[in-house]
Design a protein around this motif. Structure first.
Motif, short mmCIF file in Angstrom:
data_model
loop_
_atom_site.label_atom_id
_atom_site.label_comp_id
_atom_site.label_asym_id
_atom_site.label_seq_id
_atom_site.Cartn_x
_atom_site.Cartn_y
_atom_site.Cartn_z
N PHE A 42 0.86 -1.19 0.00
CA PHE A 42 0.00 0.00 0.00
C PHE A 42 0.90 1.24 0.00
O PHE A 42 1.15 1.84 -1.02
CB PHE A 42 -0.95 -0.01 1.20
CG PHE A 42 -1.87 1.19 1.22
CD1 PHE A 42 -2.83 1.36 0.25
CD2 PHE A 42 -1.74 2.17 2.20
CE1 PHE A 42 -3.67 2.48 0.23
CE2 PHE A 42 -2.56 3.28 2.21
CZ PHE A 42 -3.53 3.43 1.22
N ALA A 43 1.42 1.62 1.14
CA ALA A 43 2.39 2.71 1.20
C ALA A 43 3.78 2.16 0.90
O ALA A 43 4.04 0.96 1.05
CB ALA A 43 2.36 3.36 2.58
N GLY A 44 4.69 3.04 0.47
CA GLY A 44 6.05 2.62 0.18
C GLY A 44 6.82 2.27 1.44
O GLY A 44 6.43 2.65 2.56
N PRO A 45 7.92 1.55 1.29
CA PRO A 45 8.72 1.12 2.46
C PRO A 45 9.17 2.28 3.34
O PRO A 45 9.16 2.17 4.57
CB PRO A 45 9.92 0.42 1.82
CG PRO A 45 9.44 -0.03 0.48
CD PRO A 45 8.46 1.00 0.03
N ARG A 46 9.55 3.42 2.74
CA ARG A 46 10.00 4.56 3.54
C ARG A 46 8.88 5.08 4.43
O ARG A 46 9.10 5.38 5.62
CB ARG A 46 10.50 5.68 2.62
CG ARG A 46 10.97 6.93 3.38
CD ARG A 46 11.38 8.03 2.43
NE ARG A 46 10.28 8.41 1.53
CZ ARG A 46 9.28 9.22 1.89
NH1 ARG A 46 9.24 9.74 3.11
NH2 ARG A 46 8.33 9.52 1.03
N VAL A 47 7.67 5.19 3.87
CA VAL A 47 6.53 5.68 4.66
C VAL A 47 6.21 4.70 5.79
O VAL A 47 5.95 5.11 6.94
CB VAL A 47 5.30 5.88 3.75
CG1 VAL A 47 4.08 6.27 4.58
CG2 VAL A 47 5.58 6.93 2.69
N VAL A 48 6.23 3.41 5.49
CA VAL A 48 5.95 2.41 6.52
C VAL A 48 7.00 2.47 7.63
O VAL A 48 6.68 2.41 8.82
CB VAL A 48 5.90 0.99 5.90
CG1 VAL A 48 5.73 -0.07 6.98
CG2 VAL A 48 4.78 0.89 4.88
N ARG A 49 8.26 2.62 7.23
CA ARG A 49 9.34 2.69 8.23
C ARG A 49 9.20 3.93 9.11
O ARG A 49 9.34 3.85 10.33
CB ARG A 49 10.69 2.70 7.50
CG ARG A 49 11.89 2.61 8.46
CD ARG A 49 13.21 2.75 7.70
NE ARG A 49 13.37 1.73 6.70
CZ ARG A 49 13.30 1.94 5.37
NH1 ARG A 49 13.08 3.17 4.92
NH2 ARG A 49 13.49 0.96 4.54
N ASP A 50 8.90 5.05 8.50
CA ASP A 50 8.77 6.29 9.28
C ASP A 50 7.54 6.25 10.18
O ASP A 50 7.55 6.82 11.29
CB ASP A 50 8.66 7.49 8.33
CG ASP A 50 9.96 7.76 7.60
OD1 ASP A 50 10.99 7.20 8.02
OD2 ASP A 50 9.94 8.51 6.60
N THR A 51 6.48 5.60 9.73
CA THR A 51 5.24 5.53 10.52
C THR A 51 5.38 4.59 11.71
O THR A 51 4.96 4.90 12.83
CB THR A 51 4.07 5.07 9.63
OG1 THR A 51 3.93 5.98 8.54
CG2 THR A 51 2.77 5.04 10.43
N THR A 52 5.98 3.42 11.46
CA THR A 52 6.10 2.43 12.53
C THR A 52 7.32 2.65 13.41
O THR A 52 7.36 2.17 14.55
CB THR A 52 6.16 1.01 11.93
OG1 THR A 52 7.34 0.91 11.09
CG2 THR A 52 4.92 0.72 11.09
N GLY A 53 8.31 3.35 12.87
CA GLY A 53 9.54 3.55 13.63
C GLY A 53 10.36 2.30 13.78
O GLY A 53 11.21 2.20 14.67
N LYS A 54 10.15 1.32 12.91
CA LYS A 54 10.87 0.04 13.00
C LYS A 54 11.55 -0.26 11.67
O LYS A 54 11.09 0.15 10.60
CB LYS A 54 9.90 -1.09 13.36
CG LYS A 54 9.23 -0.93 14.72
CD LYS A 54 8.28 -2.09 14.99
CE LYS A 54 7.62 -1.95 16.35
NZ LYS A 54 6.67 -3.06 16.62
N ASP A 55 12.63 -1.03 11.75
CA ASP A 55 13.28 -1.52 10.54
C ASP A 55 12.41 -2.59 9.90
O ASP A 55 11.76 -3.39 10.58
CB ASP A 55 14.66 -2.11 10.88
CG ASP A 55 15.63 -1.04 11.34
OD1 ASP A 55 15.47 0.12 10.90
OD2 ASP A 55 16.53 -1.37 12.13
N LEU A 56 12.40 -2.60 8.59
CA LEU A 56 11.55 -3.54 7.87
C LEU A 56 12.30 -4.84 7.61
O LEU A 56 13.51 -4.84 7.40
CB LEU A 56 11.10 -2.93 6.55
CG LEU A 56 10.33 -1.61 6.68
CD1 LEU A 56 9.99 -1.05 5.30
CD2 LEU A 56 9.06 -1.81 7.49
#
Length: 284
Positions: free
Chosen positions: A228-242
């Protein structure tokens, strides 16, 4: 030994007389493999060196899936409007005109009806070359009409997704297509007709949030980016490494979001196999 030694000194060639290698003769895959362009085309745009699946458009998918590339295109002249008079770096109306001239496409999806392995089906296929395969009102309407045609004629429906998501130039009009296409797919299910969803690289945003993940069977090509969202957005939102491989087809298959990963060479056989199994027909 004169045949490989230069006898005359200071020989120069004018720039306009130099023989450059024409563009498009070779393709370099992301892993650094160099492939002859003609060989790549013969191999359905899959690198024989590393199995990398190069992005292709609706014309090539139709050629792969329809028998003898024979099909009827529905709503082929439908084009987008500019109801919001949207302007970013240029006017949306001008952007549409430019991309139509460049791609020779009317919008980001095409619908074909024809036979595949001897039986008729409806295929909607997206084109990433048209504004990143973004989903506007025309995309939603053409998919809806394709589903209507499938229901009316009792045909299986195949959706090939390749999209960056909703088309921001159409704002809420674009977001309405998520609900519109989902309702139409519910009607297809009520008619007990098969729906095969093929996710290709990339399948993201509102496309993933609607029809791309609603198939009776959800499949993907190897290595496709799906999310859905790109990896950067997911990382910034969750604050966790993917995790490694996050949002690849292989990662989604492992976590239950996909049913199968199907190489391009097997698409025609496998899609028709799934349709036969769903409809309890003899396997072709």
């Amino acid at each position: 030994m004169a045949w490989f030694k230069r006898q005359e000194k200071g020989i120069t060639t004018a720039t306009e007389d130099k023989m450059d290698v024409p563009k498009g003769l070779w393709y370099k895959s992301p892993t650094g493999k160099i492939i002859d362009a003609d060989e790549l085309a013969r191999n359905l745009f899959v690198s024989p060196e590393d199995d990398f699946h190069v992005r292709i458009g609706s014309a090539t998918y139709f050629e792969i899936l329809f028998d003898n590339n024979e099909f009827v295109e529905l709503d082929k002249n439908m084009t987008s409007k500019d109801p919001l008079h949207f302007v970013d770096t240029k006017k949306y109306a001008d952007r549409l005109k430019d991309v139509m001239e460049k791609t020779h496409l009317k919008d980001a999806v095409r619908t074909g009806v024809g036979k595949s392995k001897g039986r008729e089906l409806v295929i909607c296929c997206m084109d990433f070359a048209f504004i990143g395969g973004s989903m506007g009102a025309v995309v939603g309407e053409k998919i809806a009409r394709g589903i209507d045609h499938a229901i009316k004629n009792k045909l299986p429906f195949v959706m090939i997704s390749k999209s960056g998501g909703a088309r921001m130039m159409e704002a809420a009009y674009s977001l309405m297509q998520l609900a519109k296409t989902s309702v139409k797919l519910a009607q297809l299910a009520e008619a007990k007709l098969p729906y095969i969803s093929l996710c290709t690289d990339p399948t993201t945003g509102g496309t993933t949030a609607s029809y791309a993940m609603l198939g009776d069977i959800n499949i993907s090509e190897p290595g496709a980016l799906i999310g859905f969202a790109g990896p950067r957005v997911v990382r910034d939102t969750t604050g966790k490494d993917l995790p490694e491989g996050f949002q690849t087809a292989e990662f989604l298959l492992e976590h239950g979001f996909l049913d199968f990963i199907t190489p391009r060479k097997e698409l025609k056989d496998k899609i028709n196999l799934y349709i036969d199994l769903i409809q309890n027909n003899d396997i072709r």
